[in-house]
Design an enzyme around this catalytic site. Structure first.
Site, PDB file in Angstrom:
ATOM      1  N   GLU A 489      -4.204   2.563  17.180  1.00  0.00           N
ATOM      2  CA  GLU A 489      -3.499   3.227  18.279  1.00  0.00           C
ATOM      3  C   GLU A 489      -2.419   4.169  17.758  1.00  0.00           C
ATOM      4  O   GLU A 489      -2.156   5.219  18.354  1.00  0.00           O
ATOM      5  CB  GLU A 489      -2.895   2.182  19.230  1.00  0.00           C
ATOM      6  CG  GLU A 489      -3.917   1.250  19.880  1.00  0.00           C
ATOM      7  CD  GLU A 489      -5.014   1.980  20.628  1.00  0.00           C
ATOM      8  OE1 GLU A 489      -4.783   3.116  21.096  1.00  0.00           O
ATOM      9  OE2 GLU A 489      -6.122   1.413  20.751  1.00  0.00           O
ATOM     10  N   HIS A 495      -1.810  11.897  16.367  1.00  0.00           N
ATOM     11  CA  HIS A 495      -2.591  13.055  16.815  1.00  0.00           C
ATOM     12  C   HIS A 495      -1.821  13.780  17.926  1.00  0.00           C
ATOM     13  O   HIS A 495      -1.725  15.015  17.937  1.00  0.00           O
ATOM     14  CB  HIS A 495      -3.947  12.574  17.322  1.00  0.00           C
ATOM     15  CG  HIS A 495      -4.974  13.661  17.464  1.00  0.00           C
ATOM     16  ND1 HIS A 495      -6.238  13.422  17.921  1.00  0.00           N
ATOM     17  CD2 HIS A 495      -4.928  14.993  17.209  1.00  0.00           C
ATOM     18  CE1 HIS A 495      -6.927  14.554  17.934  1.00  0.00           C
ATOM     19  NE2 HIS A 495      -6.150  15.517  17.510  1.00  0.00           N
TER      20      HIS A 495
END
Length: 680
Positions: A489, A495
């Site tokens: 996660e 990202h």
């Protein structure tokens, strides 16, 4: 589950999890920040609860200090969107057109994305209910905008103006094309009556998705006297009934796992009707707007591009794995026979448990040796150290204001780059609580974008896990699986933080589904490397190929030739290799059919890409800063603003084929590769 020999474990963990603090980012450090590891131990949690400042609303949004604030936030967003639609329709073709469309997207997403998280995670039912209503209302508006002819024409004027288009930068051109793609798959080319039908179908699909998700997580009840008395304590008692809320896959008692499997997966007629309606509605929408199947519509713009490629990928992978799977099942059957001679036949409820037992025996793993090293605070320090060395990023815990978070144990992290300063915020909702879904997820709350005044709108995300609370005598200790999920996660979060796109429509994880999982799965490779945390790798198994194949069939040609349960039985026995259990309907618990409809293969394809990136770029040195910068430049920075396969090509310096994807996954299962972790 652990990689590396036991005697080397403490030293490796000390190096990885107690690594140096990232000092070069301190020039940007706020006085309200503290070291990330300290924020997750029990004492510091109590101190932080006493340091709340002035009152605000959820995520610092003033209106959201009460449930009624969602109506106010929604009204503001809709009012702003109306003004932006008028502006878009009256603006001459140019880069400003794309900017206005992105502002429109941002105005709606700022409320819808936030509400999408609150509706499932907030402990207050009133907040959840208000958030769900906001989601539905804004979702309906979005579908209407996607069939607004005048709005579409304003974008089409830009796309057909060759002179203007040639003057745009690549990211702006791609975002303009993506907005047009949204119009096209929504049926903008249809007549007015059919456009209205498309809107109604989309709204119907949204409602069915919400209903199916809710049903997928509901427990099943059974009269407690049906079960043997000695196993009843494994389930939650409610009067004369027992609640079965999951599969109890890790329980060592075969009877408990069997009971949980048969009870939790017992068919529910209403849920079955929802699934059938959802699949039929998706198929109707796809055919209405010009696609053969929903899978053809859903896979536009992905790396795979069409269901034919996905089928080729899954069939080749299944063929490669079949012999290995059979060998695994034979070993697990022998293991079960040794532990339970009276009932040695391997059943679907056995596979997760006995595969873990087999690994533990094969590598002589003793959980008592590694659990004390996997405290949540130590793991967060380990992530901080890794990001510092690889990307020049540090994580700091920041005080929250009263009303900013929905639970006292939520922590807010500031993500700070050593030269660029503050990049964004991560809210960590890590701990179990009543009515909180037992799922690990990343939520975008606010996307990053370049504002009209030249400032950058910082991204905000939530990471949601289901970890146990610390006790008076010990911090929260993570199993290897929990730690791998944490790394996964956090890969999504990075990202989102590093996707510094001009437009929020393509920020961070707003990209092709089969690319979106690459950064998160790549983080699993770091979690599995002995130099980072000294943990054994946990590889995907054929079960995931089965899920992906089932998903493709459900979203393929309609009407389906058989019932969803008959298709499940046939596919399970063909691909998974384990018998179907009568009177079970696993597909009714397959919640990924909502968010990953026709795209569940994405986990496998993303893992293949992550595997290639890991082996080519990080296996020799997981802390290689030059490779970290290349990874950010080629893969993380673009969000969805660049074709996914072009980002992969930029990182790998080649264009991978279907065969390359399959080979990458299969090689992960080779003994030599696994031995690399163990021997090291």
């Amino acid at each position: 589950m652990l990689a590396g020999c036991r005697r080397a474990l403490p030293a490796a963990l000390c190096r990885a999890l107690r690594g140096r603090a990232a000092g070069s980012g301190r020039r940007a450090v706020s006085t309200s920040w503290c070291p990330v590891g300290a924020a997750f131990d029990a004492k510091q949690q109590q101190q932080q609860q006493q340091l709340r400042g002035r009152e605000t609303g959820l995520f610092g949004v003033p209106e959201l200090s009460c449930p009624e604030g969602f109506q106010e936030a929604q009204d503001k967003a809709l009012q702003e969107s109306e003004q932006l639609v008028q502006k878009a329709c009256s603006t001459p073709p140019g880069p400003e057109t794309v900017m206005i469309f992105d502002q429109l997207s941002d105005a709606l997403c700022r409320v819808a994305d936030l509400a999408d998280f609150v509706k499932i995670a907030h402990p207050d039912f009133a907040f959840r209910e208000a958030a769900e209503e906001a989601c539905r209302n804004i979702g309906t508006v979005v579908e209407k905008l996607n069939t607004d002819v005048e709005l579409c024409q304003s974008l089409r004027r830009l796309l057909t103006d060759e002179v203007v288009m040639s003057s745009l930068d690549p990211e702006t051109r791609r975002v303009a094309e993506l907005f047009m793609f949204d119009f096209e798959i929504s049926g903008i080319h249809l007549d007015e009556e059919k456009r209205k039908k498309a809107v109604n179908l989309n709204v119907r699909i949204l409602d069915l998705c919400n209903e199916f998700l809710a049903g997928a997580h509901l427990p099943n009840k059974i009269d407690k006297h049906v079960l043997p008395e000695h196993i009843r304590y494994n389930f939650t008692a409610e009067g004369n009934y027992l609640q079965v809320a999951g599969l109890h896959a890790d329980c060592p008692d075969d009877l408990v796992r069997e009971a949980a499997y048969k009870i939790f997966l017992y068919p529910n007629a209403e849920q079955l009707t929802r699934l059938e309606d959802l699949l039929a509605s998706r198929n109707s929408l796809a055919q209405l707007v010009g696609y053969d199947t929903f899978a053809h519509r859903a896979l536009q713009g992905t790396m795979a591009k069409n269901p034919e490629t996905v089928t080729q990928f899954l069939e080749q992978l299944s063929d490669q794995l079949s012999k290995r799977t059979q060998k695994d099942f034979e070993m697990m059957t022998k293991m079960k026979m040794k532990l339970n001679p009276q009932n040695s036949k391997l059943m679907p409820w056995d596979h997760p448990y006995y595969s873990g037992v087999l690994r533990a025996e094969r590598y002589n793993i003793d959980p008592g040796l590694y659990c004390p090293f996997f405290s949540l605070g130590a793991c967060m320090e380990g992530l901080n150290s890794l990001f510092s060395q690889l990307l020049g990023i540090s994580l700091y815990a920041e005080q929250t204001q009263k009303g900013e978070v929905w639970s006292e144990d939520v922590r807010k992290l500031a993500v700070v780059h050593e030269t660029e300063g503050l990049l964004g915020y991560i809210y960590c909702d890590f701990f179990q609580r009543p009515d909180k879904p037992h799922q690990d997820c990343h939520f975008t709350v606010r996307g990053g974008r370049l504002r009209e005044n030249g400032e950058y709108q910082l991204p905000v995300v939530v990471l949601m896990l289901s970890l146990p609370h610390s006790t008076r005598g010990a911090p929260t200790l993570l199993t290897p699986g929990m730690m791998e999920n944490l790394f996964h996660e956090m890969g999504h979060a990075m990202h989102s933080m590093l996707g510094r796109t001009r437009y929020q429509h393509v920020t961070g994880t707003r990209c092709a589904t089969d690319f979106a999982e690459v950064p998160s799965i790549l983080m699993e490779y770091f979690a599995n490397d002995y130099r980072v945390v000294n943990q054994f790798a946990r590889h995907y198994k054929t079960g995931q190929v089965f899920y992906a194949a089932l998903d493709q069939i459900y979203h393929g040609k309609h009407p389906l030739k058989k019932s969803t349960t008959e298709i499940l039985k046939e596919t399970q026995e063909k691909v998974y290799g384990l018998p179907y259990v009568p009177n079970t309907a696993w597909q009714l618990r397959f919640s990924h059919l909502v968010g990953y409809g026709a795209k569940y293969y994405s986990y496998l394809m993303s893992r293949a890409v992550a595997s290639m990136v890991w082996k080519q770029c990080f296996a020799q040195d997981p802390f290689d800063r030059a490779m970290g910068e290349r990874y950010r430049r080629e893969m993380l920075a673009h969000g969805g603003g660049k074709e996914p396969i072009l980002m992969v090509q930029g990182m790998l310096q080649k264009s991978p084929s279907v065969e390359d994807f399959v080979d990458a996954l299969v090689s992960d299962l080779d003994l030599d590769f696994e031995t690399f972790f163990m021997d090291s």
